[in-house]
Write a protein that holds these residues in place. Sequence first.
Motif, PDB file in Angstrom:
ATOM      1  N   ILE A  39       0.844  -1.191   0.000  1.00 56.39           N
ATOM      2  CA  ILE A  39       0.000   0.000   0.000  1.00 56.39           C
ATOM      3  C   ILE A  39       0.878   1.238   0.000  1.00 56.39           C
ATOM      4  CG2 ILE A  39      -1.694   1.330   1.300  1.00 56.39           C
ATOM      5  CD1 ILE A  39      -2.700  -1.259   2.462  1.00 56.39           C
ATOM      6  N   GLY A  40       0.561   2.171  -0.868  1.00 54.23           N
ATOM      7  CA  GLY A  40       1.388   3.384  -0.901  1.00 54.23           C
ATOM      8  C   GLY A  40       0.821   4.376  -1.880  1.00 54.23           C
ATOM      9  N   LEU A  41       1.702   5.238  -2.393  1.00 57.49           N
ATOM     10  CA  LEU A  41       1.252   6.214  -3.374  1.00 57.49           C
ATOM     11  C   LEU A  41       0.718   5.514  -4.614  1.00 57.49           C
ATOM     12  CD1 LEU A  41       4.014   8.913  -3.128  1.00 57.49           C
ATOM     13  CD2 LEU A  41       1.693   8.970  -2.223  1.00 57.49           C
ATOM     14  N   GLY A 336       5.157   3.078   4.767  1.00 54.57           N
ATOM     15  CA  GLY A 336       5.503   1.650   4.729  1.00 54.57           C
ATOM     16  C   GLY A 336       6.181   1.278   3.422  1.00 54.57           C
ATOM     17  N   ALA A 337       5.716   1.890   2.334  1.00 45.76           N
ATOM     18  CA  ALA A 337       6.305   1.589   1.028  1.00 45.76           C
ATOM     19  C   ALA A 337       7.754   2.071   0.971  1.00 45.76           C
ATOM     20  CB  ALA A 337       5.482   2.245  -0.084  1.00 45.76           C
ATOM     21  N   MET A 338       7.996   3.281   1.472  1.00 44.78           N
ATOM     22  CA  MET A 338       9.371   3.793   1.437  1.00 44.78           C
ATOM     23  C   MET A 338      10.302   2.967   2.319  1.00 44.78           C
ATOM     24  SD  MET A 338       9.113   7.930   1.256  1.00 44.78           S
ATOM     25  CE  MET A 338       8.139   8.142   2.729  1.00 44.78           C
ATOM     26  N   LEU A 339       9.776   2.524   3.470  1.00 44.34           N
ATOM     27  CA  LEU A 339      10.614   1.691   4.347  1.00 44.34           C
ATOM     28  C   LEU A 339      11.067   0.445   3.600  1.00 44.34           C
ATOM     29  CD1 LEU A 339       8.679   1.973   7.731  1.00 44.34           C
ATOM     30  CD2 LEU A 339      10.909   2.942   7.176  1.00 44.34           C
ATOM     31  N   SER A 340      10.134  -0.156   2.840  1.00 47.57           N
ATOM     32  CA  SER A 340      10.483  -1.405   2.155  1.00 47.57           C
ATOM     33  C   SER A 340      11.435  -1.149   0.993  1.00 47.57           C
ATOM     34  CB  SER A 340       9.227  -2.116   1.663  1.00 47.57           C
ATOM     35  OG  SER A 340       8.667  -1.440   0.558  1.00 47.57           O
TER      36      SER A 340
END
Length: 468
Positions: A39-41, A336-340
């Motif tokens: 889930i993200g942008l 969460g997307a950037m962390l991954s």
Amino acid sequence: MAVSDPNFEERNQDEKKNTARGGFSTALGALFATLGSAIGLGNIWKFPSEAGMNGGAAFIIVYLLATLFVGLPVMISEIAMGRRARANVIQTMRKVSPSKKQPWWLIGVGGVLAAFFIMAFYTEVVGWVFAYIFKSITGGLLSTDPAVTSQAFIDLISDPWQALLWQWLVLIFITVIILRGVSKGIEATAKRLIPLLFVLLLIIDIRSLTLPGAVEGLKFLFTPDFSKLTAAAILSAMGLAFFKLSVGMGTMTTYGSYWKDDQDIPGTTARVMLSDLFVSLLAGVAIFPAVFSFGLQVDAGPSLLFITIPTIFASMPFGGMFMVLFFLLAAVAATGAMLSLIEVPVAFLNEQFSLPRAKGAIITSVLLALIGSLAALSSSVLADVTVFGKNFFDLFDFLSSNLLLPLGGLFIAIFVGWFWGKENVKRALTNDGALQNEKLVQVFFVIVKFVTPLLVLLVLLSGFGVFS
Ligand code: PHE
């Protein structure tokens, strides 16, 4: 050591804590973290803008097929390999490769590259989101005139210092979380943010659905018009499936290496895929009914979020508050997307060069600030610099979603189907026989061996105009 020793588990846990290699602490935590990556942008920004440009429901149907036959099988493959090898993406591909001579580790190299390209433009968009949260709290953005909101957006992106500073702020924010590690950083953050995300999304959905004329937006989302489906649109839909599920570049391989041994891979990944789809549709429901209700353009593309949305909020009671919530939602989703994304190079530096996580994270962020500034400045100082007719921002986006991820996915599917082999796949997906899902594994194997590679190849070739 006797397993019946009551203190064994405890000691084993302590031992695990002390080794450099972290992991997600529970199955639920792994689900949240993996979902947080998906889930993200992609859901809040890309999905609505691309569906809007490419005919709504028809595009969504193609996207769905790509998710089922391409995205999900690649995700299962990546998690399975990562968990087997328990290493970063490059070392995982080395370890699972049947012979040292076969260069499958290059998939990992492509993945690390893709992580940098995606982060370069992603952090810029998140920078705009941060700026919009700030500006909507101070009330500077609300106007019912699209010309005014559009000027506000242009002012932001064409000011080189603003663009750079917001991007760096985002990088610092992410680095601080990633420094805390896999379990205390990534997993703990995802567990807090995902529930918040659903609450915010539902509030905005209800607001949007209760606007006059909202039904038109739902019709656009759910009744297909296939006349707008070009080969390029189909390539975009497949690219989006890769991007949305964070597959084709080793994010899922890296996360899989943190999953527990007894976690059900097909079951959990299917949940991730379905929840991610649900969030995309909820984002569509938040946006399209409102766009139609106010008679705005559905095909505004990437600026939909930053020009159309503020116009909409300006026209409704308590719009200012909803606008803050909306951009907060986008920031929550993107975290969460950037962390991954950043975890891919951080894990690699950590394991390959025995660099402590902190050092690896800081080196990665500095590199990202450098590459990212090419994207950040592409609407100002670097506006005239183009490669293949695209500025850096669009180039990084196009190269990663429409080329690197599909190519990565293609080779991952070919590797798993033809080289890793059925026995390894079966062991990985049944948890060494503990799960009774052999039929499912059979179906998966046929898809990953034949259907996925063929589809990716066809869409790539036709998207690049080979058949026309
Ligand atoms: N899936 C993320 C999103 O939808 C983006 C992403 C792509 C994250 C690739 C990791 C890897 O925003």
